[in-house]
Scaffold this active site. Structure first.
Site, PDB file in Angstrom:
ATOM      1  N   ILE A  95       0.846  -1.195   0.000  1.00 17.44           N
ATOM      2  CA  ILE A  95       0.000   0.000   0.000  1.00 17.44           C
ATOM      3  C   ILE A  95       0.880   1.244   0.000  1.00 17.44           C
ATOM      4  O   ILE A  95       1.766   1.389   0.846  1.00 17.44           O
ATOM      5  CB  ILE A  95      -0.897   0.017   1.253  1.00 17.44           C
ATOM      6  N   CYS A  96       0.623   2.132  -0.929  1.00 14.68           N
ATOM      7  CA  CYS A  96       1.318   3.418  -0.980  1.00 14.68           C
ATOM      8  C   CYS A  96       0.413   4.441  -0.285  1.00 14.68           C
ATOM      9  O   CYS A  96      -0.523   4.964  -0.882  1.00 14.68           O
ATOM     10  CB  CYS A  96       1.578   3.812  -2.436  1.00 14.68           C
TER      11      CYS A  96
END
Length: 157
Positions: A95-96
């Site tokens: 996840i960014c």
């Protein structure tokens, strides 16, 4: 045991107690057998058609420096739990999100607030797509999620 590890254990114990008492709608604790790795399921509660009737599994990994350091949080793919398609979620579950990085993390955050932030991130999404360069990133990345230096759109150049 180093002092930081004792602090992390104490903090996680308090969080786990609170989680067992109540969690916001759409968030369920799956397992928390130790203070190193927890699994939670999240669902998007609104009518976003991209995530209708889907449940997603999150894996939290905690270091002995938690909550000073953020937990490592990724989506986990299971036969009945896909990785959500989102412009900030890679197909390997990474996840960014600035909240999960050293620069965006604050010790006032906790497992519940991270889950709620991810629910919100999914709720607001209108694009049925992966981040640019997803295939190359997934194939080439050898770093742990917390060691990846993402460039966020609001970073100053």
């Amino acid at each position: 045991m180093p002092p930081a590890a004792g602090f992390a254990t104490k903090r996680l114990g308090k969080e786990l107690q609170k989680i067992h008492n109540s969690l916001p709608p759409g968030i369920d604790l799956v397992s928390a057998e130790n203070f190193e790795e927890w699994f939670l399921d999240i669902r998007v509660l609104d009518s976003n058609p991209l995530y209708k009737d889907q449940t997603y599994r999150l894996k939290f990994k905690f270091s002995s420096s938690y909550p000073i350091e953020p937990p490592e949080v990724v989506f986990v793919k299971l036969p009945d739990r896909p990785i959500p398609i989102h412009p900030h979620i890679y197909s390997n579950g990474i996840i960014c999100l600035d909240l999960l990085g050293q620069q965006g993390w604050s010790p006032v955050q906790n497992v519940e607030s991270v889950c709620m932030s991810l629910q919100s991130m999914l709720t607001g999404n209108t694009k049925d797509e992966r981040p640019p360069g997803d295939e190359d990133f997934v194939r080439a990345n050898r770093l742990r999620p917390k060691d990846i230096d993402f460039f966020y759109h609001d970073n100053n150049v």
